[in-house]
Each structure stands twice: as C-alpha cells, then as structure tokens.
Design a protein around this motif. Structure first.
Motif, short mmCIF file in Angstrom:
data_model
loop_
_atom_site.label_atom_id
_atom_site.label_comp_id
_atom_site.label_asym_id
_atom_site.label_seq_id
_atom_site.Cartn_x
_atom_site.Cartn_y
_atom_site.Cartn_z
N ARG A 91 0.83 -1.05 0.06
CA ARG A 91 0.24 -0.04 -0.23
C ARG A 91 0.86 1.39 -0.15
NH1 ARG A 91 -3.65 -1.24 5.31
NH2 ARG A 91 -1.54 -1.80 5.93
N VAL A 92 0.40 2.28 -0.29
CA VAL A 92 1.12 3.46 -0.62
C VAL A 92 1.43 3.98 0.65
CG1 VAL A 92 -0.95 5.05 -0.66
CG2 VAL A 92 1.37 5.78 -1.54
N GLN A 93 2.86 4.83 1.25
CA GLN A 93 2.86 5.33 2.21
C GLN A 93 3.81 6.48 1.92
OE1 GLN A 93 5.35 3.48 5.77
NE2 GLN A 93 3.19 3.52 6.57
N LYS A 94 3.39 7.53 2.36
CA LYS A 94 4.22 8.86 2.03
C LYS A 94 5.38 9.30 3.08
CE LYS A 94 -0.11 10.40 -0.45
NZ LYS A 94 -1.12 11.23 -0.50
N PHE A 95 6.44 9.59 2.71
CA PHE A 95 7.58 9.93 3.33
C PHE A 95 8.17 11.19 2.94
CE2 PHE A 95 7.73 5.32 3.50
CZ PHE A 95 8.08 5.01 4.76
N GLN A 96 8.15 12.05 4.09
CA GLN A 96 8.92 13.42 3.83
C GLN A 96 9.98 13.45 4.66
OE1 GLN A 96 5.76 16.40 3.90
NE2 GLN A 96 4.30 14.61 3.75
N GLY A 97 11.02 14.27 4.46
CA GLY A 97 12.22 14.46 5.32
C GLY A 97 13.20 15.39 4.75
N THR A 98 14.10 15.51 5.73
CA THR A 98 15.12 16.36 5.59
C THR A 98 16.45 16.21 6.24
OG1 THR A 98 13.69 18.54 5.45
CG2 THR A 98 16.28 18.89 5.73
#
Length: 346
Positions: A91-98
């Motif tokens: 399933r789709v999972q959304k990652f954001q990071g720095t």
C-alpha cells in the motif's frame, strides 16, 4: 536550490495530484540569510575526508530491504551519506524528510520511481518526498566536510519517531528527534582518526577546543520591536532573537485567556537555559545534555528564558500552543518561520 524529478510510475490525473501534493508539502522556504554556510576553499576542501569519524554508521543497515520495517534508514557509505525509506506492505505510504549538514553538500535521488518522488537541495540540506509502495526509495548526499548531521521527517503526515529512524549497519535508533550525529576525530593527533565514534544512540558532543561561542547571524540580532509595552501589541506566539551568542525566547499569549505553551530545543552540543519572568507553579523549564524542554501557562505577560550553548552550531525548535500549531517569530523584524520543527544555524 536544486530539484530532481523522477520517471513517472503514475500517469494522468492521479500522478499530477500526487506530484502537486508532494511539492506543496515541501514548500517550506527558509530565509536565505538563515542558511549560513561556511565557504570552503579549494585548498581546504582537499583536506576534508567524509569517511573519517563515522565508523558507527559506515555501512548499509542489514535490515534495509523491500517490505522492511517502515522508516528512515541512514548511513555513510565510503563518504557518501544515504537516506532510504521503505515499509512493510504494497500500500502507498508517504515519506517526507530533511537531512541537514554543517557544510556544503550535493545531492541526488537513488531509486526514486515516480513524479510523486521529489528531492530538493540547498547549500547545506537535502529535502525529499517519496510515495513508497514497499520498495526502497532514497537520496545520496556528498558532504565531505560535514561534522554534524541532522535527520528529521514525517510518515503519512505524522512526525517520525525515534523507533522509525535507523542508523548504520545495526539499525540503531536515536535518543531523540530531530536525530543528530556528530563526527568523532581523535584530539591527540591531527593525522590519526579515532578508532571509535559516537554510537547512534548517544547524544552528540563537540570537543571543548572547537567551541567558538560566536554570535548568531546578524539578521537575528535584536529584540523584536513588537515586544514594546510588555508585548501588549504583539501577536500570540513564540519570539526568538539573539544578543550576540545568547538566544532569548519569549512567549506571548492572549489577553484574558491564558494559553499553554510546550516545546523543546535540541542543539548539537550541550545546552543551558535560565528563566526570565516565570510566574506560576505550572511554569517549568529544564535542560539535560543537548535538549531543553519548557512548559508555560502564559497570558499577556512576557514569559520566557535565555539559551546558551557555546559549542553548538544548530538549534532545532519545536513547540505547541494549547496542543495546536504555534507561530514562531525571529529577530527584530519578527519574521514568521514557515513551519515547525525549525532548524536555526549559527
């Protein structure tokens, strides 16, 4: 700022929608003056070695693979920093990071698949957004002169936890988020690298000989003009400014309605705090190692504290007001930051 886009894995309206969403989530500009990066000459750059001092994290996590535990995997591979993400189903999972450094960088995506996968870089940081389906998406960053590395992010819009960040071959979890790693080099010999480096689970340290206690950037210097008359004309929020190497923090609430402000400051060296204007038993302030925590019940008055951290080069602010978002204002002009957590560079 440089941005990379990757070969589409979605088409039509769905692809465009996800791309737009990710770009919107990454649109958190930092004032150019806030991104202070030391210039490195060609001569000094030759002396930088991105492989020395990172032995605790100098190999790919053995647990990293398709359908692995959900999270951010971070390691140093022959001088190149890598951050990869995955999760345990299709399933789709959304990652954001720095991932942020205290030195100049260059970055590129690794294995990113679609238009929803975006990597953006500034002089000293790389931000990314990945729409993940259980594969391994990532970014590679070259930062040979870096001595401090900071990692932060979110998964499906929720702040990443310490259990979702994995460092080095053993996939060690950090003690706090944002997660900070500090380079270790032997002090006894400038030509010999230390045989040990800080574990990913240790708090970062900076050698005393490296402490400069230099002033914070000029744009941050000076009390906000809106705090005149005891702050009665100031907008509710948290105000931060500098007086040379000292940071000052003041909290402003609403007239006739006390508000609860809670937060943390995380530095990349030992931090100390002292109260200014604490009024009640419900006000609390303390610092342990590199982390300071505060809790204030504040109204119109100016509750606050001073922050000293002579060896640090970065401080990360996180806070809430009545368990909701708070606005943070910086410097004499009280410029609002785009989002929290906010990384402030010396």
């Amino acid at each position: 700022m440089f941005a990379f886009r990757c070969r589409p894995k979605l088409s039509g309206v769905a692809g465009l929608a996800i791309a737009g969403l990710m770009l919107g989530l990454l649109a958190q500009p930092v004032p150019a003056s806030a991104a202070r990066v030391a210039l490195v000459s060609k001569k000094s750059a030759i002396k930088c070695d991105g492989t020395v001092g990172w032995s605790a994290v100098s190999a790919r996590p053995t647990a990293l693979g398709r359908l692995g535990a959900s999270g951010f995997y971070v390691w140093n591979e022959k001088g190149v920093w890598r951050v990869s993400v995955t999760h345990g189903d299709r399933r789709v999972q959304k990652f954001q990071g720095t991932i942020t450094f205290d030195a100049p960088i260059s970055a590129r995506p690794v294995g990113a698949e679609g238009t929803g996968d975006v990597v953006q870089s500034t002089a000293s940081s790389a931000s990314f957004a990945f729409v993940n389906y259980g594969g391994v998406d990532g970014v590679a960053v070259l930062a040979p002169c870096a001595t401090v590395v900071t990692v932060n992010g979110s998964i499906d819009g929720q702040p990443v936890t310490t259990a979702q960040i994995f460092f080095g071959p053993t996939a060690s979890n950090p003690p706090a988020v944002p997660a900070v790693l500090t380079k270790a080099v032997a002090a006894t010999s400038a030509a010999t690298a230390s045989s040990t480096s800080p574990s990913a689970a240790q708090s970062p340290t900076v050698a005393a000989k490296d402490c400069s206690n230099v002033a914070w950037p000029s744009w941050l210097q000076g009390r906000p003009t809106v705090l005149k008359n005891n702050g009665r004309q100031a907008t509710q929020g948290m105000y931060v400014w500098a007086e040379k190497s000292l940071l000052r923090v003041v909290l402003v609430g609403e007239a006739g309605r006390p508000v609860q402000v809670d937060g943390t400051l995380t530095a990349n060296a030992e931090i100390r705090v002292s109260p200014v204007g604490l009024e009640g038993r419900r006000d609390a302030l303390r610092a342990i190692g590199t982390v300071a925590t505060f809790s204030f019940l504040t109204g119109v008055g100016l509750d606050g504290f001073d922050v000293t951290s002579p060896c640090s080069t970065q401080v990360v602010f996180e806070a809430t007001i009545d368990d909701g978002p708070i606005t943070v204002f910086l410097g004499p002009s009280a410029a609002a930051v785009p989002a929290l957590p906010y990384l402030l560079n010396r």
